[in-house]
Motif scaffolding. Sequence first.
Motif, PDB file in Angstrom:
ATOM      1  N   PHE A   1       8.900 -37.566  -9.669  1.00  0.00           N
ATOM      2  CA  PHE A   1       9.449 -36.266 -10.499  1.00  0.00           C
ATOM      3  C   PHE A   1       9.824 -35.152  -9.484  1.00  0.00           C
ATOM      4  CE2 PHE A   1       6.916 -38.334 -13.826  1.00  0.00           C
ATOM      5  CZ  PHE A   1       7.808 -38.510 -14.685  1.00  0.00           C
TER       6      PHE A   1
ATOM      7  N   LEU B   1       3.892 -45.083 -14.726  1.00  0.00           N
ATOM      8  CA  LEU B   1       4.020 -43.653 -14.511  1.00  0.00           C
ATOM      9  C   LEU B   1       2.859 -43.039 -13.699  1.00  0.00           C
ATOM     10  CD1 LEU B   1       4.725 -40.777 -15.728  1.00  0.00           C
ATOM     11  CD2 LEU B   1       3.072 -41.133 -17.523  1.00  0.00           C
TER      12      LEU B   1
ATOM     13  N   ARG C   1      13.335 -47.183 -24.167  1.00  0.00           N
ATOM     14  CA  ARG C   1      13.255 -46.836 -22.801  1.00  0.00           C
ATOM     15  C   ARG C   1      14.100 -47.494 -21.814  1.00  0.00           C
ATOM     16  NH1 ARG C   1      11.750 -49.208 -18.498  1.00  0.00           N
ATOM     17  NH2 ARG C   1      11.618 -51.292 -19.532  1.00  0.00           N
TER      18      ARG C   1
ATOM     19  N   LEU D   1       8.439 -41.369 -18.194  1.00  0.00           N
ATOM     20  CA  LEU D   1       7.315 -40.840 -18.823  1.00  0.00           C
ATOM     21  C   LEU D   1       6.977 -41.812 -19.997  1.00  0.00           C
ATOM     22  CD1 LEU D   1       8.225 -37.173 -19.600  1.00  0.00           C
ATOM     23  CD2 LEU D   1       6.306 -38.213 -17.965  1.00  0.00           C
TER      24      LEU D   1
ATOM     25  N   ALA E   1       1.830 -43.416 -24.589  1.00  0.00           N
ATOM     26  CA  ALA E   1       3.361 -43.630 -25.301  1.00  0.00           C
ATOM     27  C   ALA E   1       3.186 -44.735 -26.575  1.00  0.00           C
ATOM     28  CB  ALA E   1       4.520 -43.935 -24.231  1.00  0.00           C
TER      29      ALA E   1
ATOM     30  N   SER F   1       4.102 -41.084 -10.123  1.00  0.00           N
ATOM     31  CA  SER F   1       4.042 -39.859 -10.640  1.00  0.00           C
ATOM     32  C   SER F   1       4.668 -38.682  -9.512  1.00  0.00           C
ATOM     33  CB  SER F   1       2.522 -39.148 -10.826  1.00  0.00           C
ATOM     34  OG  SER F   1       1.756 -39.343  -9.822  1.00  0.00           O
TER      35      SER F   1
ATOM     36  N   PRO G   1      14.037 -39.832 -16.094  1.00  0.00           N
ATOM     37  CA  PRO G   1      12.553 -39.004 -16.173  1.00  0.00           C
ATOM     38  C   PRO G   1      12.014 -39.375 -17.462  1.00  0.00           C
ATOM     39  CG  PRO G   1      14.244 -37.309 -15.122  1.00  0.00           C
ATOM     40  CD  PRO G   1      15.083 -38.437 -15.886  1.00  0.00           C
ATOM     41  N   ILE G   2      12.647 -39.051 -18.571  1.00  0.00           N
ATOM     42  CA  ILE G   2      11.835 -39.484 -19.665  1.00  0.00           C
ATOM     43  C   ILE G   2      11.639 -40.843 -19.819  1.00  0.00           C
ATOM     44  CG2 ILE G   2      11.964 -39.318 -22.265  1.00  0.00           C
ATOM     45  CD1 ILE G   2      13.809 -36.948 -22.091  1.00  0.00           C
TER      46      ILE G   2
END
Length: 420
Positions: free
Chosen positions: A355, A348, A328, A343, A300, A352, A339-340
């Motif tokens: 999600f 993350l 964020r 990410l 990111a 993982s 969820p974004i």
Amino acid sequence: MSNVQFSIQKLAYALICLCIALYVLYIGSGFFVPITFGVLFAFMLKPVCDRIEDVVRSRVLAILLTLLIVGLLIGSIFSFFFIRVSAVVNEADNIVLNLQDTITEVLNRCGAWFGMTSRETTRYFDENFMNSVLEPFPILTSGLTASGYVIGNFLLTILYTFFFLLYRSAFKNFLIGQFGDASQAEGEHTIKEIQHVATDYLSGMLIVMLVLGVLNSLGLWIIGIQYPLVWGFLGALLAIIPYVGTTLGGLLPLLYAIATTTTLWQPAAVVVLYTSVQFVEGNMITPKIVGNSVKINALAAIIALILGAAFWGLAGLVLAIPLLAMLRIILDHIKPLKPIALLLSDDLYDHSDIFLTEFHKPEYRVTSLFNKKNYILTQPRLAKSRKVVNKVSKANPEVITDPKAKKRDSNTSSKEPLVP
């Protein structure tokens, strides 16, 4: 059956608004960059301003004293660099000639190993190698030009910082007032988180640059490179550009060492020094000091840096990471966008699976932002019921379908006199 369906119209409106916002930010960089720096500086200087205000009991005087202290500090740093860099610039022609001679000699020796003549080596040097060696200098030149542009807007940035500090209570209350009564506490908490991220990031980067400047300068002084403070703290200042700044900051003293020294161990020692310092900075210093506040993963961060450079140049590289960290936090407080936020987070890799567990619900899907109520299933039933009522009322006129009319008729009949 679900009474919610996806709205293409809402999605189209959102995409149009996003494109317009990005276009305005792109063409209006000269307007938005000083404001953004002003907001970040206001966040960073607020704790200092609050302490001074507790003593002087005047917000305006506290802000002026804060800006004066910061201005004297920055002015001293730039004066030092201007004097030292001027001495280096005066030797620039000799440095370039010495650099060319040194590289030519090294290439002639390497070419002799491969059976190349000195003429072939020189031609190869002129056509290929020198261009690749001097490739970073246009980048540095454009970066310094952009830096000059930012410095040219420095007074405007200070003016914005002054007013953001002066009206900070009003701005905060305005933002909190945009939330409903039930979510005002969460909105205030979000604003405080954003402020802490900006303050911790900027203050942390200052500490990191100070540590890097000391380490670089001390190492260059031990190696025997001239102007160690200039090269050391220049590399530290460039470290504010993640991943790129430290490498560029080490390339300049390396080229200077090649051009001004007569030994091979000194340029090699410069490479070892900056490689070691960069390793320590990337794995120990920055994660401990800055990483806890930003919490952005490497992918990111790289994407943000590319987009920041594309939109606002060098200023975008500097602002990309703190702005992404603030974004964020905002996303983390909006349920469909959680969820974004994950990410973008540095957690993350470790989370993982979330999600498909916690976030595997309709309210955590981005599409829920573009849903609308589905009236298509309810309207035909309502229309059909009306047709049935009308048909019954026509077949039997005595049937009263309107409850209000029935009530009115009953009231009227009760008031009529009885006929003997």
